[in-house]
Motif scaffolding. Structure first.
Motif, PDB file in Angstrom:
ATOM      1  N   SER A   1      55.357 -11.679  27.487  1.00 14.37           N
ATOM      2  CA  SER A   1      55.255 -12.909  28.284  1.00 14.37           C
ATOM      3  C   SER A   1      54.142 -13.815  27.757  1.00 14.37           C
TER       4      SER A   1
ATOM      5  N   GLU B   1      57.913 -17.993  26.103  1.00 12.05           N
ATOM      6  CA  GLU B   1      58.111 -18.670  27.388  1.00 12.05           C
ATOM      7  C   GLU B   1      59.567 -18.516  27.829  1.00 12.05           C
TER       8      GLU B   1
ATOM      9  N   ASN C   1      60.776 -20.516  35.085  1.00 15.03           N
ATOM     10  CA  ASN C   1      59.843 -19.532  35.626  1.00 15.03           C
ATOM     11  C   ASN C   1      60.152 -19.257  37.088  1.00 15.03           C
TER      12      ASN C   1
ATOM     13  N   GLY D   1      58.027 -18.657  40.498  1.00 16.70           N
ATOM     14  CA  GLY D   1      56.674 -18.806  41.019  1.00 16.70           C
ATOM     15  C   GLY D   1      56.254 -17.643  41.889  1.00 16.70           C
ATOM     16  N   SER D   2      54.990 -17.645  42.313  1.00 18.47           N
ATOM     17  CA  SER D   2      54.467 -16.574  43.161  1.00 18.47           C
ATOM     18  C   SER D   2      55.161 -16.524  44.512  1.00 18.47           C
TER      19      SER D   2
ATOM     20  N   ASN E   1      60.115 -24.971  33.395  1.00 19.67           N
ATOM     21  CA  ASN E   1      59.275 -24.457  32.317  1.00 19.67           C
ATOM     22  C   ASN E   1      59.764 -25.078  31.012  1.00 19.67           C
TER      23      ASN E   1
ATOM     24  N   LYS F   1      51.897 -25.685  26.811  1.00 21.41           N
ATOM     25  CA  LYS F   1      51.012 -25.483  27.954  1.00 21.41           C
ATOM     26  C   LYS F   1      49.538 -25.618  27.584  1.00 21.41           C
TER      27      LYS F   1
ATOM     28  N   ASN G   1      54.909 -12.381  36.869  1.00 20.13           N
ATOM     29  CA  ASN G   1      53.977 -12.843  35.829  1.00 20.13           C
ATOM     30  C   ASN G   1      52.610 -12.231  36.090  1.00 20.13           C
TER      31      ASN G   1
ATOM     32  N   ASN H   1      49.330 -13.974  34.821  1.00 17.93           N
ATOM     33  CA  ASN H   1      49.178 -15.375  35.200  1.00 17.93           C
ATOM     34  C   ASN H   1      47.696 -15.751  35.273  1.00 17.93           C
ATOM     35  N   GLY H   2      47.318 -16.833  34.619  1.00 21.60           N
ATOM     36  CA  GLY H   2      45.925 -17.272  34.602  1.00 21.60           C
ATOM     37  C   GLY H   2      45.166 -16.871  33.358  1.00 21.60           C
TER      38      GLY H   2
END
Length: 527
Positions: A72, A76, A80, A82-83, A90, A224, A516, A519-520
């Motif tokens: 990941s 890409e 995507n 999301g949470s 994306n 990104k 993901n 993430n971050g």
């Protein structure tokens, strides 16, 4: 000298952006454009990870979760998740369905490049889809299984037709996009996968020491932006315990893991733990072929006797989110007006009395007017410690209510066979739920393992599956959740939480989500 060459290449790439020229065969151990590589000892700007041994650098042929997590960072996805479980743009920047939701028009970003600077187009998406479709095994096989046809309209637009109706079809487009020019042919073949890669994510391929280590470098042309940490080193292991040991010894910096996996392990000082809600849903199921559980009062009485808060603390050690239905409270489809069954033994006893179950010839076991005992057996598989603990807690509560209760703890194969054949009264189980949110397998008449049948539920399921717009979906799933709460074919227990552990070397927030876990990572730095 290496720094100078990398810097000149970076300037040229920033000036020209994506290139429309075809990709040439990649040679050597370095592919495409990345961050300047410093000489050994010059920099500690590295994140260390671990994963299972890869059999291919093509993410489509992967079937391992730990490898998927690392991939990941390299690839890409088209869309995507999301949470909150909602589909997000994306590589695909926008899309629209027809009225039925079975034909989708997709528009791609025109600034997405592979790591050699070549443009990612709709032809690469079509190539990726065909590769998934032809693959014998893939983490993304369910995507192509639900897609009927696809066609490219232009370099940055295409049409996808699905077998079934509904806006949930968008989730079948959450797959990584690979380069058609790297692999060649009409689709990539697993046996021909090269030991190199053209990536389109935050990190690009640097080198591979087969079955030992994968080296990644921050990409300068990811749409990104560029990751703060310039290099990721991934150690490959043959088993999960080695991955846990590497983190415990401070050798790796990030580890997605359940708390139970680290039980008894000593970890380095300053380790951070960030929880996230998974899609693993634990529940209590009833056999509707048993007349006792065809009575909704009985099911509701059992629900009132289950102390979810106590189970979360004592069994899951706090690592779970209370569930009210198969839709998590963190989901964009969750209806906050759906009520649960707070622990209330008196209400539970009252419901049993209303259904005619009373203490007649015994002070410990209730009977109906025909003299039949209120008895049941709880089925669990003995390999699962949590299920056995939950079964014991439920059994103790049901004895207080006046049930004659026993626990049947069997091996998993026997458990599975008995669930499939309907040879149980009550079962403790779990499912890993799909982001598609199709609950037909749980509730639809003739399609579930508990013998449940309801025309009204079938209608709610159909409305959920065929809803297309956001408004239609939230309305349909709201009604579905309310009916599930009333009917209680299952008692929802929890959605399990997992965690990402990070070493004290890392600064910045990893904000894991169920789809993901890293993430971050783009904004994380090394101390």
């Amino acid at each position: 000298m290496k720094k100078t060459i990398a810097l000149v290449s970076a300037i040229l790439l920033l000036l020209t952006g994506c290139s429309s020229s075809e990709t040439k065969t990649v040679e050597g151990n370095v592919t495409g454009q990345g961050a300047p590589i410093t000489t050994e000892g010059e920099s500690e700007n590295v994140i260390n990870l671990s994963m299972s041994v890869v059999r291919s650098l093509n993410p489509i042929f992967n079937t391992d979760e730990t490898v998927n997590n690392v991939f990941s960072l390299m690839y890409e996805k088209l869309i995507n998740i999301g949470s909150d479980g909602k589909a997000e743009p994306n590589i695909a920047e926008s899309w629209s369905f027809n009225d039925e939701g079975n034909v989708l028009t997709l528009n791609l970003r025109n600034d997405v490049c592979f790591s050699d600077g070549s443009s990612l187009t709709a032809y690469d998406v079509a190539y990726s889809l065909k590769t998934i479709d032809r693959a014998e095994a893939s983490y993304y096989k369910n995507c192509s299984n639900n897609i009927k046809t696809w066609s490219v309209s232009s370099d940055y637009s295409m049409t996808v037709t699905f077998y079934n109706d509904g806006g949930n079809n968008i989730y079948y487009l959450s797959f990584p996009v690979i380069s058609r020019t790297l692999y060649g042919g009409d689709y990539a073949v697993d046996s021909d996968s090269p030991n190199t890669a053209l990536t389109n994510g935050l990190y690009r391929f640097d080198s591979l020491a087969e079955a030992k280590q994968l080296s990644l470098v921050a990409s300068l042309n990811c749409f990104k932006g560029m990751a703060e940490v310039e290099k990721v080193m991934v150690t490959m292991t043959k088993d999960r315990s080695t991955q846990i040991n590497l983190f415990s010894q401070g050798i790796s910096d990030l580890l997605p893991a359940d708390e139970t996996e680290l039980a008894g392990q000593s970890t380095a000082v300053g380790v951070n733990k960030t929880n996230y809600v998974t899609n693993i849903y634990d529940f209590i199921g009833f056999n509707f072929n048993n007349n006792i559980f065809g009575d909704r009062n009985i099911r509701q009485a059992i629900a009132y006797s289950v102390d979810q808060d106590s189970i979360i603390e004592s069994v899951y050690l706090g690592n779970a989110e209370k569930a009210y239905s198969p839709i998590s409270s963190s989901s964009w489809l969750y209806d906050k007006n759906v009520y649960g069954y707070d622990y209330d033994i008196q209400t539970a006893k009252m419901l049993l009395e209303q259904s005619g179950w009373r203490f007649r010839t015994s002070s410990s076991v209730r009977e109906n007017t025909d003299g039949g005992k209120l008895s049941a057996t709880i089925l669990v598989n003995k390999e699962n410690n949590e299920r056995n603990q939950i079964a014991q807690i439920i059994a103790d509560s049901l004895k207080v209510l006046g049930f004659e209760i026993s626990i049947d703890s069997v091996d998993y194969e026997t458990y599975k066979q008995r669930v499939e054949s309907g040879s149980f009264d009550i079962l403790v189980g779990s499912w890993t739920l799909s982001p598609v949110n199709d609950f037909s397998f749980m509730f639809e008449t003739g399609n579930n393992s508990i013998g449940y049948s309801s025309e009204k539920m079938d209608e709610y399921i159909k409305n959920c599956n065929t809803a297309v717009t956001d408004e239609q979906m939230t309305e349909a799933y709201g009604k579905f959740q309310k009916y599930v709460s009333q009917e209680l074919p299952y008692i929802s227990l929890v959605f399990r939480q997992s965690s990402v552990y990070s070493s004290q070397r890392l600064q910045g927030d990893i904000i894991p989500a169920r789809y993901n876990v890293f993430n971050g990572i783009k904004n994380v730095t090394v101390k």
